[in-house]
Scaffold this motif. Structure first.
Motif, mmCIF file in Angstrom:
data_model
loop_
_atom_site.group_PDB
_atom_site.id
_atom_site.type_symbol
_atom_site.label_atom_id
_atom_site.label_comp_id
_atom_site.label_asym_id
_atom_site.label_seq_id
_atom_site.Cartn_x
_atom_site.Cartn_y
_atom_site.Cartn_z
ATOM 1 N N HIS A 18 5.022 6.797 -8.098
ATOM 2 C CA HIS A 18 3.729 6.664 -8.765
ATOM 3 C C HIS A 18 2.735 5.842 -7.934
ATOM 4 O O HIS A 18 1.518 6.046 -8.038
ATOM 5 N N ASN A 19 3.238 4.930 -7.119
ATOM 6 C CA ASN A 19 2.363 4.032 -6.359
ATOM 7 C C ASN A 19 2.240 4.410 -4.885
ATOM 8 O O ASN A 19 1.728 3.617 -4.093
ATOM 9 N N ASP A 20 2.703 5.586 -4.514
ATOM 10 C CA ASP A 20 2.600 6.023 -3.124
ATOM 11 C C ASP A 20 1.199 6.549 -2.845
ATOM 12 O O ASP A 20 0.982 7.731 -2.576
ATOM 13 N N ASN A 21 0.234 5.670 -2.934
ATOM 14 C CA ASN A 21 -1.170 6.067 -2.797
ATOM 15 C C ASN A 21 -1.985 4.896 -2.286
ATOM 16 O O ASN A 21 -1.459 3.818 -2.035
ATOM 17 N N GLY A 22 -3.284 5.129 -2.143
ATOM 18 C CA GLY A 22 -4.168 4.076 -1.653
ATOM 19 C C GLY A 22 -4.141 3.977 -0.141
ATOM 20 O O GLY A 22 -3.565 4.828 0.540
ATOM 21 N N PRO A 23 -4.719 2.933 0.430
ATOM 22 C CA PRO A 23 -4.789 2.786 1.891
ATOM 23 C C PRO A 23 -3.419 2.619 2.541
ATOM 24 O O PRO A 23 -2.504 2.061 1.957
ATOM 25 N N TYR A 24 -3.334 3.102 3.779
ATOM 26 C CA TYR A 24 -2.117 2.917 4.564
ATOM 27 C C TYR A 24 -2.007 1.496 5.112
ATOM 28 O O TYR A 24 -0.895 0.973 5.262
ATOM 29 N N ASP A 25 -3.163 0.883 5.432
ATOM 30 C CA ASP A 25 -3.120 -0.320 6.264
ATOM 31 C C ASP A 25 -3.908 -1.500 5.717
ATOM 32 O O ASP A 25 -4.207 -2.434 6.449
ATOM 33 N N GLU A 26 -4.248 -1.487 4.439
ATOM 34 C CA GLU A 26 -4.958 -2.640 3.884
ATOM 35 C C GLU A 26 -4.702 -2.741 2.391
ATOM 36 O O GLU A 26 -4.157 -1.831 1.765
ATOM 37 N N GLY A 27 -5.097 -3.862 1.803
ATOM 38 C CA GLY A 27 -4.871 -4.081 0.386
ATOM 39 C C GLY A 27 -3.383 -4.133 0.096
ATOM 40 O O GLY A 27 -2.637 -4.864 0.745
ATOM 41 N N ARG A 28 -2.944 -3.326 -0.831
ATOM 42 C CA ARG A 28 -1.519 -3.302 -1.174
ATOM 43 C C ARG A 28 -0.707 -2.515 -0.152
ATOM 44 O O ARG A 28 0.509 -2.631 -0.111
ATOM 45 N N ALA A 29 -1.402 -1.714 0.652
ATOM 46 C CA ALA A 29 -0.778 -1.005 1.783
ATOM 47 C C ALA A 29 0.588 -0.443 1.411
ATOM 48 O O ALA A 29 1.607 -0.789 2.005
ATOM 49 N N ARG A 30 0.595 0.439 0.444
ATOM 50 C CA ARG A 30 1.877 0.957 -0.043
ATOM 51 C C ARG A 30 1.966 2.478 0.018
ATOM 52 O O ARG A 30 2.967 3.057 -0.425
ATOM 53 N N ALA A 31 0.946 3.135 0.545
ATOM 54 C CA ALA A 31 0.940 4.597 0.595
ATOM 55 C C ALA A 31 1.971 5.125 1.580
ATOM 56 O O ALA A 31 2.180 4.561 2.652
ATOM 57 N N SER A 32 2.604 6.221 1.199
ATOM 58 C CA SER A 32 3.412 6.998 2.128
ATOM 59 C C SER A 32 2.601 8.240 2.477
ATOM 60 O O SER A 32 1.656 8.606 1.776
ATOM 61 N N LYS B 81 -4.355 -4.872 7.994
ATOM 62 C CA LYS B 81 -5.574 -5.609 8.343
ATOM 63 C C LYS B 81 -5.517 -7.074 7.949
ATOM 64 O O LYS B 81 -5.993 -7.942 8.678
ATOM 65 N N GLU B 82 -4.954 -7.366 6.791
ATOM 66 C CA GLU B 82 -4.969 -8.742 6.303
ATOM 67 C C GLU B 82 -3.966 -9.639 7.013
ATOM 68 O O GLU B 82 -4.160 -10.858 7.099
ATOM 69 N N THR B 83 -2.869 -9.067 7.505
ATOM 70 C CA THR B 83 -1.789 -9.890 8.056
ATOM 71 C C THR B 83 -1.532 -9.665 9.537
ATOM 72 O O THR B 83 -0.910 -10.504 10.181
ATOM 73 N N GLY B 84 -1.985 -8.522 10.064
ATOM 74 C CA GLY B 84 -1.706 -8.194 11.451
ATOM 75 C C GLY B 84 -0.311 -7.653 11.680
ATOM 76 O O GLY B 84 0.085 -7.372 12.819
ATOM 77 N N VAL B 85 0.457 -7.498 10.604
ATOM 78 C CA VAL B 85 1.821 -6.964 10.720
ATOM 79 C C VAL B 85 1.762 -5.482 11.057
ATOM 80 O O VAL B 85 0.982 -4.724 10.464
ATOM 81 N N GLN B 86 2.578 -5.078 12.024
ATOM 82 C CA GLN B 86 2.635 -3.666 12.402
ATOM 83 C C GLN B 86 3.780 -2.979 11.665
ATOM 84 O O GLN B 86 4.837 -3.559 11.427
ATOM 85 N N GLU B 87 3.539 -1.724 11.283
ATOM 86 C CA GLU B 87 4.529 -0.999 10.493
ATOM 87 C C GLU B 87 4.421 0.492 10.776
ATOM 88 O O GLU B 87 3.320 1.020 10.959
ATOM 89 N N THR B 88 5.552 1.154 10.789
ATOM 90 C CA THR B 88 5.579 2.606 10.896
ATOM 91 C C THR B 88 5.663 3.189 9.496
ATOM 92 O O THR B 88 6.570 2.849 8.730
ATOM 93 N N VAL B 89 4.713 4.049 9.167
ATOM 94 C CA VAL B 89 4.671 4.681 7.849
ATOM 95 C C VAL B 89 5.247 6.085 7.967
ATOM 96 O O VAL B 89 4.907 6.838 8.879
ATOM 97 N N TYR B 90 6.118 6.443 6.993
ATOM 98 C CA TYR B 90 6.756 7.749 6.979
ATOM 99 C C TYR B 90 6.211 8.585 5.830
ATOM 100 O O TYR B 90 5.473 8.096 4.969
#
Length: 592
Positions: A187-201, A215-224
């Motif tokens: 249900h929450n796989d939405n919204g921005p990829y790289d900011e805010g809650r950054a939870r989209a797949s 954007k907020e933390t500078g943490v790098q992540e690979t999104v699938y």
């Protein structure tokens, strides 16, 4: 297509660094060319210009490749829910309420882990104190606790991506061979990829990936992709010797143009992954969606609370049952061991009396002790439902007395008694609904059966004094409307009946409660158009004429001023017959 955004940027930068003069150098290419020409080094000047143009063209091509690679990763889904279940500042508090992974295990028995979001486990503490419940709270009702334990590891606000990166590892470590893991999240796989809650797949089931920097933390992540995360869960569970199960999402409170509850796209994605990975798949979205489609719009609405995604107790209980029904009905042989550990999947129904004739319609009688009491000793307490056969012709209709002493509309519903009646109804049946004596009283203190007075479409969360549990309590009229709506849904006929009069005689006449219950019954009648038998006033009129005082009315009562004797029960049954004839109810043709 796996192309790293940062790798392409690095390639472009490195390409220009091969050129001896940086764009930031004080010597421009123009100045350098003039110097070479002045010194009559024409070949060198031409080579310099050629090299510069070559790198511009190459960089331009690389940028085009970068743009194409980014374009191939689909944009995230829109956040249609528009709610915030949890923010990470409350995550620590929520974690304290979630069980330690594997802590429910009993001996060598398996554990059924539930992986999901707030539709599976709602609120910071998951205890319904906000009026919202997740279906995982009720899932244990369908499994034999002597053979398997159910562990709800879901948490509000999580997506398949954030659950995997933030919560999954300790669960993965707790999985033992023979355990089961239901994965129902998205249900929450939405919204921005790289900011805010950054939870989209990434939508879909492909193998695309996207390298992002939050954007907020500078943490790098690979999104699938959504399917990519499902495959990660499946692989991890299998590596631990467990059994993964994919389950589609709970439906939302949203109707499509076809008038049906909208089905989620995740169902198709989960089905595809399950088929490709040979994993059992349960379409919870469809099972519960079909149920909601069959409800009235009013009933569908109260299965949700607060918004269009989170469920009330009714919605959570429905989804838990749907999940259990889906598991039990599956023909996937992989689920056979789990199915053997299930219970309570069959719908609870009323125990039908001896002599029940399925060829005849049935009148179900619901209520309290004035309808069903001890009903044995001729000198004891009797409810009128026990002598209903004195007014109904059993050659034409079955009589099933489902009343229970001490119950209010609220407790009759909470104890599952109404559900048994509801599940037993057939088109053409009748249901007599008579409550009131126990409805106005303490709501959150013993006996905890009171309701909110009146008929407003209102509710409130109360904390019960004895157990500390939370319950959403509704108005007297709301419970009556629910019963009426449920009966009509099944093609049966509801008939509202006013409560029996008490043997109290203020000012020389028997007590009438028309300013409270009488008003509320009539408001419900006006709101719903339900048939109404005013037993309260019919019996009161008779006792006023026949007795004229409390002392003379005593033979009609037993033990106190509310419960009736055998004579009083028969009198109320006669009032039922008189009331049905007066309103010309279809049920009247089944009278003696």
């Amino acid at each position: 297509m796996r192309i790293s955004f940062h790798f392409l940027l690095f390639s472009i930068s490195f390409h220009f660094l091969q050129f001896p003069i940086s764009f930031k150098s004080p010597f421009s290419v123009k100045v350098l060319l003039k110097r070479q020409l002045k010194e009559k080094k024409v070949p060198y000047a031409i080579n310099l210009l050629y090299s510069y143009m070559k790198r511009i063209v190459s960089a331009f091509c690389l940028l085009l490749a970068l743009s194409a690679a980014q374009a191939q990763v689909q944009g995230p889904l829109e956040d249609v829910n528009k709610v915030k279940d949890l923010t990470f500042d409350s995550l620590a508090k929520a974690q304290t309420a979630r069980p330690v992974p594997g802590s429910s295990r009993v001996g060598n028995h398996p554990v059924l882990f539930l992986i999901g979001n707030s539709t599976m486990r709602n609120g910071t503490l998951g205890n319904g104190n906000n009026g919202q419940w997740g279906w995982g709270y009720y899932a244990h009702n369908y499994f034999d606790e002597n053979r398997i334990t159910v562990e709800n590891q879901a948490l509000g606000g999580m997506s398949s991506r954030t659950f995997y990166t933030k919560l999954w590892e300790p669960i993965r470590q707790a999985i033992r061979p023979g355990d089961w893991v239901i994965i129902s999240i998205g249900h929450n796989d939405n919204g921005p990829y790289d900011e805010g809650r950054a939870r989209a797949s990434i939508p879909g089931t492909g193998t695309d990936t996207l390298r992002v920097t939050i954007k907020e933390t500078g943490v790098q992540e690979t999104v699938y992709t959504y399917g990519g995360y499902m495959r990660k869960y499946i692989d991890d569970v299998r590596r631990a010797g467990g059994h993964p199960i994919l389950m589609s999402l709970t439906p939302r409170d949203a109707y499509g143009d076809d008038g049906r509850i909208v089905r989620k796209p995740h169902s198709q994605w989960l089905s595809e992954v399950a088929k490709a990975e040979n994993v059992p798949y349960i379409d919870l979205n469809e099972i519960s969606g079909a149920k909601l489609d069959g409800y009235s719009k009013w009933k569908e609405k109260y299965h949700f609370y607060g918004d269009h995604i989170h469920t009330s107790r009714f919605g959570a209980e429905m989804n838990a049952r749907s999940a259990a029904e889906g598991l039990a009905a599956s023909t996937d042989p992989q689920l056979a061991p789990l199915q053997a550990m299930m219970k309570n999947v069959a719908l609870p129904v009323v125990a039908l009396p001896a002599g029940y004739n399925p060829a005849l319609p049935t009148v179900f009688i619901t209520g309290d002790s004035t309808v069903k009491n001890e009903d044995k000793d001729p000198d004891g307490m009797w409810g009128w439902g026990a002598v209903a056969n004195t007014v109904f012709d059993e050659r034409k209709i079955n009589i099933v007395n489902c009343a229970k002493a001490g119950r209010s509309t609220r407790t009759y519903l909470n104890e599952g008694r109404w559900e048994q009646v509801y599940n037993s109804l057939r088109p053409g049946d009748f249901v007599l609904i008579q409550f009131g004596h126990n409805d106005i009283g303490p709501i959150d203190k013993p006996k905890m059966r009171g309701v909110i007075p009146g008929t407003a479409d209102t509710c409130h969360v109360y904390k019960m004094a004895d157990s500390g549990r939370y319950e959403m309590v509704y108005s007297f009229g709301w419970y009556l409307r629910k019963f009426i709506d449920d009966v009509r849904e099944k093609g049966a006929t509801p008939i509202l009946v006013s409560l029996t009069p008490r043997n109290e005689w203020p000012e020389g006449h028997i007590e009438r409660r028309n300013d409270t219950y009488g008003t509320w019954y009539r408001e419900v009648v006006e709101q719903t158009g339900v048939e109404f038998v005013d037993m309260h006033n019919i019996t009161a009129d008779f006792l006023d004429r026949k007795c004229g005082s409390k002392e003379k009315a005593m033979p009609y009562y037993n033990h106190d001023h509310t419960h009736t004797s055998l004579l009083g029960a028969k009198t109320n049954a006669k009032s039922m017959r008189k009331g049905l004839k007066k309103i010309k109810s279809p049920l009247a043709k089944y009278l003696r």
